[in-house]
Design an enzyme around this catalytic site. Structure first.
Site, PDB file in Angstrom:
ATOM      1  N   TYR A   1      12.916   2.897 -53.038  1.00  0.00           N
ATOM      2  CA  TYR A   1      13.068   3.525 -51.719  1.00  0.00           C
ATOM      3  C   TYR A   1      13.262   2.426 -50.697  1.00  0.00           C
ATOM      4  CZ  TYR A   1      11.913   6.110 -47.436  1.00  0.00           C
ATOM      5  OH  TYR A   1      11.933   6.660 -46.174  1.00  0.00           O
TER       6      TYR A   1
ATOM      7  N   ASP B   1      14.313  -6.108 -50.955  1.00  0.00           N
ATOM      8  CA  ASP B   1      13.580  -5.307 -49.965  1.00  0.00           C
ATOM      9  C   ASP B   1      12.087  -5.591 -50.182  1.00  0.00           C
ATOM     10  OD1 ASP B   1      13.413  -1.753 -49.070  1.00  0.00           O
ATOM     11  OD2 ASP B   1      12.251  -3.512 -48.450  1.00  0.00           O
TER      12      ASP B   1
ATOM     13  N   LYS C   1       6.034  -3.580 -42.288  1.00  0.00           N
ATOM     14  CA  LYS C   1       4.600  -3.380 -42.563  1.00  0.00           C
ATOM     15  C   LYS C   1       3.730  -4.568 -42.138  1.00  0.00           C
ATOM     16  CE  LYS C   1       5.806  -0.146 -46.254  1.00  0.00           C
ATOM     17  NZ  LYS C   1       5.298   1.207 -45.968  1.00  0.00           N
TER      18      LYS C   1
HETATM   19  P1  KE4 Z   1       9.794   2.264 -42.690  1.00  0.00           P
HETATM   20  O1  KE4 Z   1      11.108   2.676 -42.088  1.00  0.00           O
HETATM   21  O2  KE4 Z   1       8.956   3.438 -43.141  1.00  0.00           O
HETATM   22  O3  KE4 Z   1       9.003   1.261 -41.806  1.00  0.00           O
HETATM   23  O4  KE4 Z   1      10.132   1.399 -44.007  1.00  0.00           O
HETATM   24  C1  KE4 Z   1      10.960   1.975 -44.983  1.00  0.00           C
HETATM   25  C2  KE4 Z   1      10.700   1.283 -46.311  1.00  0.00           C
HETATM   26  C3  KE4 Z   1      11.604   0.325 -46.746  1.00  0.00           C
HETATM   27  N1  KE4 Z   1      11.432  -0.327 -47.914  1.00  0.00           N
HETATM   28  C4  KE4 Z   1      10.347  -0.066 -48.692  1.00  0.00           C
HETATM   29  C5  KE4 Z   1      10.184  -0.814 -49.983  1.00  0.00           C
HETATM   30  C6  KE4 Z   1       9.382   0.896 -48.292  1.00  0.00           C
HETATM   31  O5  KE4 Z   1       8.311   1.148 -49.084  1.00  0.00           O
HETATM   32  C7  KE4 Z   1       9.554   1.581 -47.076  1.00  0.00           C
HETATM   33  C8  KE4 Z   1       8.587   2.637 -46.582  1.00  0.00           C
HETATM   34  N2  KE4 Z   1       7.450   2.884 -47.412  1.00  0.00           N
HETATM   35  C9  KE4 Z   1       6.893   4.232 -47.319  1.00  0.00           C
HETATM   36  C10 KE4 Z   1       5.704   4.332 -48.280  1.00  0.00           C
HETATM   37  N3  KE4 Z   1       6.019   4.043 -49.617  1.00  0.00           N
HETATM   38  C11 KE4 Z   1       6.498   4.583 -45.936  1.00  0.00           C
HETATM   39  C12 KE4 Z   1       5.586   5.795 -45.816  1.00  0.00           C
HETATM   40  C13 KE4 Z   1       6.299   6.965 -45.204  1.00  0.00           C
HETATM   41  O6  KE4 Z   1       7.523   7.112 -45.416  1.00  0.00           O
HETATM   42  O7  KE4 Z   1       5.605   7.735 -44.508  1.00  0.00           O
END
Ligand code: KE4
Length: 432
Positions: free
Chosen positions: A146, A241, A269
């Site tokens: 993801y 990523d 994060k």
């Molecule tokens: P954000 O746009 O949510 O800050 O980051 C996206 C993203 C990008 N790359 C990786 C490897 C990620 O895990 C994420 C976002 N992680 C999720 C939880 N696995 C965020 C939680 C959510 O979507 O509420």
């Protein structure tokens, strides 16, 4: 043991009237585990407290950013002190320079970095940059990884290898999905087969070096190195990523941990210390294509926001000062010992996977998780039951069997012992 969720329920009913699904991010709605989503009002160290006053030991840690625990005093002080001078200027500011210098010093492959406001924005920008730098349209991602919610990443694997991706969300057009090829993770032969035929059209391969969004999937020995070699052979950019793994697996993320250098890295994060931040960075010759230095446009009102920069800076400085990665490794070793002991009777049906301070539970008879299909066959109904049983025992796990758990430097042995006790009792309730 009665458990009050009255205030969370009332808040959720109100939220549902004015926010889609009552949440600002789908997974928080507890759809995968059932029950009322809890409204957390306060966090301290490794503990969180909901609107009804229930206390939990937290292993979601806001999905990874809170590697120092909730409300770390140095991070909070830094935010308060910075806020006294104002919240945002929409200009350059010394804090963004300091944080950029830290990130460049932490990540050997990162010579320049640009801040944005989320991991999604970091990935979107890195992929636009890769396409601008190479002049090619297609990208390769891996099933189960993801990378945020940009249209062309909400794509499922096409019918056959190397076929165009198909939209994985309403609202994503075929036109947006057609340049995304989705391949299986940990299967280098299939990747090589596609590159032999299509490399001239491919701008970049983007991957979570350790997928953490479909449970925890560790790369097979040599896999990352082989992907690197194929990118070199076919002159394709490699994007790691590291939104989750960056600053967590090691100071320099998975690329330091495994010794494999990508061309571009996306971060998020932890580098924001709990405030909204994303970043992308890499080789200077590539990053110099980003506006205003180059022709690849990317912008943001609150990019490099002083409060987020201050929180990130305080976090990175403390991580380095306390050598957090050694501390986390000690904690992870202790945690894994206690958890493996607690689940020993049920190992026929339950797998505990851990890598440093990241872990996941999979209710499966598989003995290891190597491919996405391994976790696809896991019993998510049992995970939901496990989540509810653990919640009753004051342990908060991420509300989905596809998500991972995180340790922080704030988790204590007492937290781990209580967690192991809760695991044993929960599994007894489920299986005995
Ligand atoms: P954000 O746009 O949510 O800050 O980051 C996206 C993203 C990008 N790359 C990786 C490897 C990620 O895990 C994420 C976002 N992680 C999720 C939880 N696995 C965020 C939680 C959510 O979507 O509420």
């Amino acid at each position: 043991m009665t458990f009050k969720f009255q205030k969370s329920k009332e808040l959720y009913d109100r939220a549902f009237k004015v926010i889609p699904g009552g949440v600002n991010s789908p997974v928080r709605a507890f759809k995968a585990v059932g029950g009322t989503p809890i409204f957390i009002e306060r966090g301290s160290h490794a503990h969180i407290y909901d609107a009804d006053g229930n206390e939990y030991i937290d292993y979601c840690m806001s999905w990874g950013p809170l590697i120092l625990g909730h409300a770390d005093n140095e991070v909070i002080e830094s935010i308060i002190d910075t806020a006294k001078s104002g919240t945002s200027f929409g200009t350059c500011n010394h804090l963004e320079v300091k944080l950029a210098e830290h990130i460049v010093s932490f990540f050997p492959s990162v010579e320049k970095v640009r801040f944005v406001n989320s991991g999604t924005e970091a990935v979107m920008s890195a992929l636009r940059l890769a396409r601008g730098y190479t002049g090619r349209d297609k990208i390769i991602k891996f099933d189960g990884c993801y990378h945020g919610h940009a249209d062309y990443l909400l794509v499922a694997a096409g019918s056959g290898l190397a076929t165009f991706g198909t939209p994985d969300s309403d609202g994503v057009t075929r036109a947006n999905a057609k340049d995304t090829i989705v391949l299986p993770f940990n299967e280098v032969e299939k990747l090589e087969k596609v590159l032999k035929r299509k490399s001239k059209h491919i701008a970049a391969i983007i991957m979570e070096p350790v997928p953490c969004n479909y449970g925890l999937i560790r790369p097979l020995p040599g896999y990352l190195q082989k992907v690197r070699e194929l990118c070199d052979k076919y002159e394709i950019l490699l994007i790691f990523d590291e939104v989750i793994t960056g600053l967590r697996l090691a100071r320099g993320g998975a690329q330091e941990y495994y010794g494999v250098m990508p061309d571009l890295t996306t971060l998020g994060k932890i580098i924001g210390g709990g405030l909204p931040v994303g970043a992308y960075g890499g080789r200077s010759d590539i990053m110099s294509k980003v506006a205003p230095e180059g022709p690849v446009y990317q912008a943001g009102t609150l990019s490099g926001n002083p409060l987020a920069m201050a929180a990130g800076l305080a976090t990175l400085q403390k991580l380095e000062r306390i050598n957090a990665w050694n501390l986390l490794r000690e904690k992870a070793t202790r945690f894994s010992e206690l958890v493996n002991n607690a689940i020993s009777k049920y190992q026929e049906n339950l797998l505990f996977v851990a890598l440093e301070s990241i872990f996941s539970f999979a209710f499966t008879r598989q003995k290891e998780i190597i491919k996405v299909t391994d976790i696809k066959n896991a019993n998510m109904k049992l995970f939901a039951q496990f989540h509810r049983e653990m919640l009753k025992r004051n342990i908060y796990l991420a509300p989905s069997g596809f998500e991972v758990g995180f340790l922080s430097t704030a988790h204590t042995n007492e937290d781990f012992e209580k967690t192991a006790q809760a695991i044993g009792e929960s599994l007894k309730t489920i299986f005995d």
